[in-house]
Design an enzyme around this catalytic site. Structure first.
Site, short mmCIF file in Angstrom:
data_model
loop_
_atom_site.label_atom_id
_atom_site.label_comp_id
_atom_site.label_asym_id
_atom_site.label_seq_id
_atom_site.Cartn_x
_atom_site.Cartn_y
_atom_site.Cartn_z
N ASP A 12 0.83 -1.14 0.00
CA ASP A 12 -0.01 -0.03 0.19
C ASP A 12 0.75 1.18 0.09
OD1 ASP A 12 -2.32 -1.53 0.27
OD2 ASP A 12 -2.99 -0.68 2.16
N HIS A 154 3.46 -2.35 3.23
CA HIS A 154 3.34 -0.97 2.68
C HIS A 154 4.96 -0.77 1.89
CE1 HIS A 154 0.40 -0.91 5.74
NE2 HIS A 154 -0.18 0.21 5.13
#
Length: 207
Positions: A12, A154
């Site tokens: 992400d 992430h």
């Protein structure tokens, strides 16, 4: 019947200038693919990074335009967040996203009603917390693994501990018999598409 186990690494908050490329380098090092959930506002100026993700065989999916708490938005604003991010992705890839990861995994009924994508979470490794080191991130990723799992990581700028953790996560999951696939392939194997997906946030395809 296959006894293979399938898992999807997802990332992400990119694309970022340096961390995203470091993540891609790790994926290439081990010969595996992943899926990237992009923030629309991070795309301009980094289209070449997104193209590199695509050229390597990774999935590109929607993580909203501004990474806001979308529960505070009306329907038109929600749709604008998704549509503009999708437009920017399509401009590079030629393909519309199928999946949406809500910022902060904050969801309400209006979002579910307004966003025509499959909602994804994944099991987290606390890799957005600076105090959680690479070894702990890897431990959480490995312990949460099971067939059909979505790993939530992430590639935000400066998140080098996750880059480091991949040197443990990928080899160990391979040793445990997992095959790494994109989020699209993971759901395809499970027979889940938008027409039959549950109105919920998926972390595993068998939930």
């Amino acid at each position: 019947m296959s006894d293979k186990k399938y898992i999807a690494l997802t990332f992400d908050d990119g694309p970022s200038d340096t961390t995203t490329r470091k993540v891609l380098d790790k994926l290439k090092k081990y010969g595996v693919i992943g899926s990237f959930f992009l923030i629309g506002d991070c795309i301009p100026g980094r289209e070449d990074i997104v193209k590199e993700e695509l050229d390597y065989g990774c999935d590109i999916q929607n993580h909203s335009l501004t990474h806001s708490d979308m529960r505070t938005f009306d329907a038109d604003t929600i749709k604008a967040e998704i549509d503009e991010t999708t437009r920017r992705i399509v401009a590079i890839s030629g393909k519309e996203p199928t999946f949406f990861r809500p910022p902060y995994i904050y969801v309400n009924n209006l979002m579910m009603e307004s966003i025509p994508l499959i909602f994804i979470s994944g099991y987290g490794c606390d890799d957005w917390v600076p105090e959680v080191g690479a070894a702990e991130r890897a431990k959480k990723a490995i312990e949460g693994a099971k067939d059909g799992a979505v790993v939530l990581l992430h590639d935000l700028e400066g998140n080098d501990a996750t880059v480091e953790a991949l040197d443990t996560i990928i080899p160990e999951l391979k040793r445990l018999g997992y095959e790494f696939v994109t989020i699209t392939e993971l759901f395809k194997r499970a027979g889940i598409n938008y027409s039959n997906a549950k109105k919920e946030v998926y972390s595993y395809t068998d939930q």
